[in-house]
Design an enzyme around this catalytic site. Sequence first.
Site, PDB file in Angstrom:
ATOM      1  N   ASP A   7     -10.638   8.551   5.474  1.00 19.52           N
ATOM      2  CA  ASP A   7     -10.353   7.872   4.331  1.00 19.52           C
ATOM      3  C   ASP A   7     -11.227   6.748   4.129  1.00 19.52           C
ATOM      4  O   ASP A   7     -10.648   5.431   3.915  1.00 19.52           O
ATOM      5  CB  ASP A   7      -8.628   7.566   4.022  1.00 19.52           C
ATOM      6  CG  ASP A   7      -8.169   7.451   2.579  1.00 19.52           C
ATOM      7  OD1 ASP A   7      -8.839   7.731   1.742  1.00 19.52           O
ATOM      8  OD2 ASP A   7      -7.245   6.448   2.670  1.00 19.52           O
ATOM      9  N   GLY A  43       0.878  -1.388  -0.130  1.00 18.25           N
ATOM     10  CA  GLY A  43       0.020  -0.009  -0.013  1.00 18.25           C
ATOM     11  C   GLY A  43       0.880   1.400   0.025  1.00 18.25           C
ATOM     12  O   GLY A  43       1.844   1.140  -0.292  1.00 18.25           O
TER      13      GLY A  43
HETATM   14  N1  LIG Z   1      -5.204  -6.012   8.774  1.00 17.79           N
HETATM   15  C1  LIG Z   1      -5.021  -6.303   7.668  1.00 17.79           C
HETATM   16  N2  LIG Z   1      -5.439  -7.579   7.439  1.00 17.79           N
HETATM   17  C2  LIG Z   1      -5.126  -8.357   6.204  1.00 17.79           C
HETATM   18  N3  LIG Z   1      -4.588  -7.867   5.135  1.00 17.79           N
HETATM   19  C3  LIG Z   1      -4.335  -6.431   5.015  1.00 17.79           C
HETATM   20  C4  LIG Z   1      -4.705  -5.612   6.367  1.00 17.79           C
HETATM   21  N4  LIG Z   1      -4.219  -4.403   6.033  1.00 17.79           N
HETATM   22  C5  LIG Z   1      -3.744  -4.288   4.866  1.00 17.79           C
HETATM   23  N5  LIG Z   1      -3.961  -5.638   4.383  1.00 17.79           N
HETATM   24  C6  LIG Z   1      -3.726  -6.169   2.790  1.00 17.79           C
HETATM   25  O1  LIG Z   1      -2.561  -5.146   2.585  1.00 17.79           O
HETATM   26  C7  LIG Z   1      -2.905  -4.351   1.348  1.00 17.79           C
HETATM   27  C8  LIG Z   1      -2.349  -3.042   1.425  1.00 17.79           C
HETATM   28  O2  LIG Z   1      -2.987  -2.356   2.532  1.00 17.79           O
HETATM   29  P1  LIG Z   1      -2.700  -0.862   3.020  1.00 17.79           P
HETATM   30  O3  LIG Z   1      -3.398  -0.566   4.218  1.00 17.79           O
HETATM   31  O4  LIG Z   1      -1.177  -0.733   3.071  1.00 17.79           O
HETATM   32  O5  LIG Z   1      -2.630  -0.224   1.729  1.00 17.79           O
HETATM   33  P2  LIG Z   1      -4.111   0.342   1.061  1.00 17.79           P
HETATM   34  O6  LIG Z   1      -4.936   0.752   2.013  1.00 17.79           O
HETATM   35  O7  LIG Z   1      -4.602  -0.953  -0.116  1.00 17.79           O
HETATM   36  O8  LIG Z   1      -3.622   1.633  -0.068  1.00 17.79           O
HETATM   37  P3  LIG Z   1      -3.215   2.970   0.456  1.00 17.79           P
HETATM   38  O9  LIG Z   1      -2.266   2.945   1.424  1.00 17.79           O
HETATM   39  O10 LIG Z   1      -2.551   3.574  -0.842  1.00 17.79           O
HETATM   40  O11 LIG Z   1      -4.417   3.353   1.084  1.00 17.79           O
HETATM   41  C9  LIG Z   1      -4.753  -4.445   1.590  1.00 17.79           C
HETATM   42  O12 LIG Z   1      -5.049  -4.236   0.140  1.00 17.79           O
HETATM   43  C10 LIG Z   1      -4.907  -5.790   2.003  1.00 17.79           C
HETATM   44  O13 LIG Z   1      -5.089  -6.768   0.954  1.00 17.79           O
END
Ligand SMILES: Nc1ncnc2c1ncn2[C@@H]1O[C@H](COP(=O)(O)OP(=O)(O)OP(=O)(O)O)[C@@H](O)[C@H]1O
Length: 436
Positions: free
Chosen positions: A240, A123
């Site tokens: 967000d 992410g």
């Molecule tokens: N708590 C969690 N449990 C399981 N998978 C997770 C969790 N948090 C994140 N992920 C996985 O990791 C991916 C990246 O998450 P992250 O929150 O870093 O970025 P994002 O929200 O997708 O993007 P951005 O940071 O641009 O908003 C998610 O799409 C999800 O698939």
Amino acid sequence: MKNPPTTAKTHHRKTQKSAFSHITAAAKRVAGAFSLLLFWKKKSNSNEPKLDTDRVHGQVIASSSSIDNSTGSSSRTQSRFNDSDSYGPSKATSLQAGAVAFSIEEIFKATDNFSSANIIGEGGFGTVYKGKLKDGSLVAIKRARKDIYDKHMFTQFKNEILTLSKIEHLNLVRLFGYLEHGDERIIIVEYVANGTVREHLDGTRGNELEIAERLDIAIDVAHAVTYLHMYTDPPIIHRDVKASNILITEKLRAKVADFGLARIAAEDPGVTHISTQVKGTAGYLDPEYLKTYQLTPKSDVYSFGVLLVELITGRHPLEPKRPLKEKVTVKWALQRLKLGDAVVAMDPRLRRSPASIMVVEKVLKLARQCLAPQRQSRPSMKKCGEILWRIRKDFRDKNLSHAASASHYSENIDVRMFNRNMFGIEDSENYRFRSA
Ligand SMILES: Nc1ncnc2c1ncn2[C@@H]1O[C@H](COP(=O)(O)OP(=O)(O)OP(=O)(O)O)[C@@H](O)[C@H]1O
């Protein structure tokens, strides 16, 4: 509500602390605390109050250039808040000794030395690993990219984690803690096993959500955000709310994640907004917030409206490859609603039935309220939850009455089959004629 906001560690704000002390505390806690998660771009030198936008992983950061990015607080914010810190060093140190602070050894062990086999996502913040702690609990371990390291911001972010780690709600992803070790910056959150709403809508996960499941997810999100707005002390604006920040459990219930942009809201009832940089994700941003830099809980309500449209249409908020009229999904869907053919905006993968079409119409009507250009016209998140509850009840009632009439119909069919066999009636015309 099915999941009334509850918590062991936070309390409904009952006491009215002085506006000054709250605002002061809030300001310090929020000032730039989450800039790290946003890949904060370096300071603009211009003093002209213009809007700069930047896009990182689909996120838009729009900031007034009069904002002091080193603290993340705007000049306007500073005029409202002073600089005293409710998390003084001694307090922070004692809290850090608690469960929120993790050791690098724990993290190495939990992730098998950041094994690529444990990577579950990528992410804006960095790479996300699945991990298992000593006590067996599964966690998601978010490892910040090294190029975004900013010590000052992380220090403030740690303070924020101390607040957020106290928040517990069934529909919020629990924040367990953080780790700062050398150039490693890591956040540890509850692991949620079944991907994001966006992945489910895109069909890259699961078996395409049915309308009832989408309704449940909308209700879960409404509960989670209501909790943040009304039952945490001080209140929190998520900032967000979007489909990729909603994680799904194996039972297809929703948990709202990513408090990276959360803001502690001003608690004094006389203070209706906090002034801040505009942050969020393209397609979800409250137009009034974009115009005025004033953040209120109604900005979350706006984003929630976009999420509702996403759930109904299955589309992304912005669809650049579609014809002009369909590029902005909320515009297109609300136009269909206005023309009386909301069903056209219904995700083609959803089963059509009188009950599901009714849900589409009612949810789009709620979305229209949430997306009102003026925030005063938008419902509160609590109200959204109540409306969605009613829609779900109507849906179930309609399904039941449909099922009852279908079983009545099938009983008639049985009678017809019986007659056909008994009397050798071959076609329905004959049957109608003879049975008349
Ligand atoms: N708590 C969690 N449990 C399981 N998978 C997770 C969790 N948090 C994140 N992920 C996985 O990791 C991916 C990246 O998450 P992250 O929150 O870093 O970025 P994002 O929200 O997708 O993007 P951005 O940071 O641009 O908003 C998610 O799409 C999800 O698939």
